[in-house]
Design a protein around this motif. Sequence first.
Motif, PDB file in Angstrom:
ATOM      1  N   CYS A  73       0.853  -1.192   0.000  1.00 12.33           N
ATOM      2  CA  CYS A  73       0.000   0.000   0.000  1.00 12.33           C
ATOM      3  C   CYS A  73       0.889   1.242   0.000  1.00 12.33           C
ATOM      4  N   VAL A 105       0.356   4.064   1.148  1.00 14.91           N
ATOM      5  CA  VAL A 105       0.235   4.889   2.346  1.00 14.91           C
ATOM      6  C   VAL A 105       0.770   4.168   3.581  1.00 14.91           C
ATOM      7  N   CYS A 106       0.161   2.971   3.887  1.00 15.78           N
ATOM      8  CA  CYS A 106       0.529   2.269   5.130  1.00 15.78           C
ATOM      9  C   CYS A 106       1.576   1.192   4.930  1.00 15.78           C
ATOM     10  N   LYS A 107       1.933   0.914   3.685  1.00 13.92           N
ATOM     11  CA  LYS A 107       2.969  -0.053   3.339  1.00 13.92           C
ATOM     12  C   LYS A 107       2.599  -1.497   3.687  1.00 13.92           C
ATOM     13  N   ARG A 108       1.330  -1.743   4.010  1.00 12.73           N
ATOM     14  CA  ARG A 108       0.922  -3.122   4.300  1.00 12.73           C
ATOM     15  C   ARG A 108       0.739  -3.882   2.980  1.00 12.73           C
ATOM     16  N   GLU A 147      -6.003  -4.739   7.949  1.00 16.84           N
ATOM     17  CA  GLU A 147      -5.736  -3.511   8.700  1.00 16.84           C
ATOM     18  C   GLU A 147      -5.656  -2.287   7.787  1.00 16.84           C
ATOM     19  N   CYS A 148      -5.463  -2.538   6.469  1.00 20.50           N
ATOM     20  CA  CYS A 148      -5.320  -1.432   5.529  1.00 20.50           C
ATOM     21  C   CYS A 148      -6.679  -0.794   5.258  1.00 20.50           C
ATOM     22  N   ARG A 149      -6.788   0.479   5.590  1.00 14.92           N
ATOM     23  CA  ARG A 149      -8.028   1.205   5.339  1.00 14.92           C
ATOM     24  C   ARG A 149      -7.769   2.436   4.464  1.00 14.92           C
ATOM     25  N   CYS A 150      -6.653   2.400   3.767  1.00 16.08           N
ATOM     26  CA  CYS A 150      -6.213   3.585   3.030  1.00 16.08           C
ATOM     27  C   CYS A 150      -6.898   3.724   1.680  1.00 16.08           C
ATOM     28  N   SER A 200      -5.902   2.455  -1.095  1.00 19.21           N
ATOM     29  CA  SER A 200      -4.937   2.546  -2.185  1.00 19.21           C
ATOM     30  C   SER A 200      -4.649   1.183  -2.752  1.00 19.21           C
TER      31      SER A 200
END
Length: 592
Positions: free
Chosen positions: A576, A578-581, A587-590, A592
Amino acid sequence: MTVVGFDFGTTNSLVSVVVGGRVIDVTNGEDGGRPYPSVVKYEGERVVVGREAQASLDAVGIGIHGDVVKSPKFLLGQEVVSVGGVDRSPVDIVSHVVKHVRAESLRSARKEDLGNLDQAVVTIPVTMDGERRAALREAFASAGISITQFVHEPLAALYGFIRSAPDSAEMARRLAKRNVLVVDWGGGTLDLTLCRIDESEIRQLRNGGSDSIGGDEFDKVIRDEVVARFRAQSEIASSDAAIREAELRLLQDAEMHKVELSGEIEKATFYRGGYFESGSALHYSLSRQELDEFTRPLISAGIREIESLLDSLSMAVGQVSMCIVVGGMAAMPAIRARLHAMFGPDRVRVPANSATLISQGAAWIAKDQQRLRLAKPIELELARGSRIPLLAAGTEMPLGGSSSTEVLHLYCADPTDGVAKFPVVTPTALSPKPRASEPRTALGMLAVDVDVTAPPLHERLALKVELDDDLVLSLEASSSRTGDRASDSYFDLEFGLELPSTGLDEALSDPEQQDVRAAEVPTGLVIRANLTDDKKDQAAVPGDVLYEHNSAAFARHARPGVTEDQLTEHLYYQPCAVCKRPWGAPECRCGS
């Protein structure tokens, strides 16, 4: 030129020939018209074969077991075996049997019908691998017989069953659009083939069987159980061992009494004087009920082989219209009873000529000049789920002494892991033009090392495809860059035989006719094929690999050149922004 049918059996061997529209078994009239035993005995430089060798098992004393080879068919594939302390070639041992059968046949009353008896269609078990087939061909050549064509034993039996019918055209019409199971239960193997009569052709759907539950195994079980029960009722100590030569003779008794109990008699008596080292005799009366009890586990194992064959095609027992039973074990009432229970008595056929039907079928194939054909295409899986045919359905198999070879050139679409994968498949069901969505059965896979630093679609690969007269498909893959090679061969193929002109064409053109198709079975891991036959096929390259070598392909202005699959594959491996997950992390809610 006369071409005969030759059934080189584990227990007995037989030649048949078609004369004037009628098939003739070439046997020794002085021996009750029986086939020739596949037994060889060595007496110094003298070689004794057939009935005389078999009779000597009861006629000579100590040491006979070391000089006699029974069922030499099982030895093929080995380099050397020890017989009586002498190293001998299995090819030579088999050749002695073939020479004997040839010589005796040419001395028979039918010698004028055989010509020189130097050409034969020879039957083989479906489980016989390529190495053993090549050894068998060598043994026949040594005996002066050229094998024009190998044919699976149960397929030959089915062809013989149809051709030997009083009205073969009518029999073929009766079986049209139906599934027929042939159970060939002989002395050495249980051979199975499930066929479909379709489009004026017999085509094998699937083969199966086992070489561990043939009639010879029944004989061993009967002998061992008789000895065990006699020991128990006569209180003979386990330390009182049996004499080895007497054990061998008792094995012959077991075979003889098994045949007798499969006929009219209800009891058979085993007697061997001086069977034990103490000098005690063995005396036991065996009933048919006990015989059934002894052999029930072996028969159950055979039934499981049949069930497994049907399960592999997701076929119900009720979809088998006829079960034809041939081979020496077909006479055993317990086997017929189990098959009756499975298919129903009206669908089980035990022909009167079941013991000789395989040889007769080979003779008809020779007479009709039939050529084996591939029943299903052989395909190579390519990238993105596409396939190319290596061999088309209907490809004629090479005749004796010939082979066909072709070389395909391919390209590696994904060299990331340094390996090019060549998955070889065949359609599970019969279909003249199998659809891409139809399930496939894997035959095997070749893997060749490739240059991991090479860009996609640059490294050239070669695949050599060879089909030989032993009905074996051989593949050899190689890399032009690394020089790595891999090869494999496949003998478990399915074949078809054209039916003689029977007027079936119109009946079989029914548009409502449905092929028997195997249900698709969900699988776990799959191999992602990474080959293509088009060097410009950029769509075959996985998105993550394409991005690594040509990131410009993913630019917005170039996006139409990238498929949705490639875009997904590229993004899957990107974290991702933004969050790099990683992809799909909950857990990623970005967004992207």
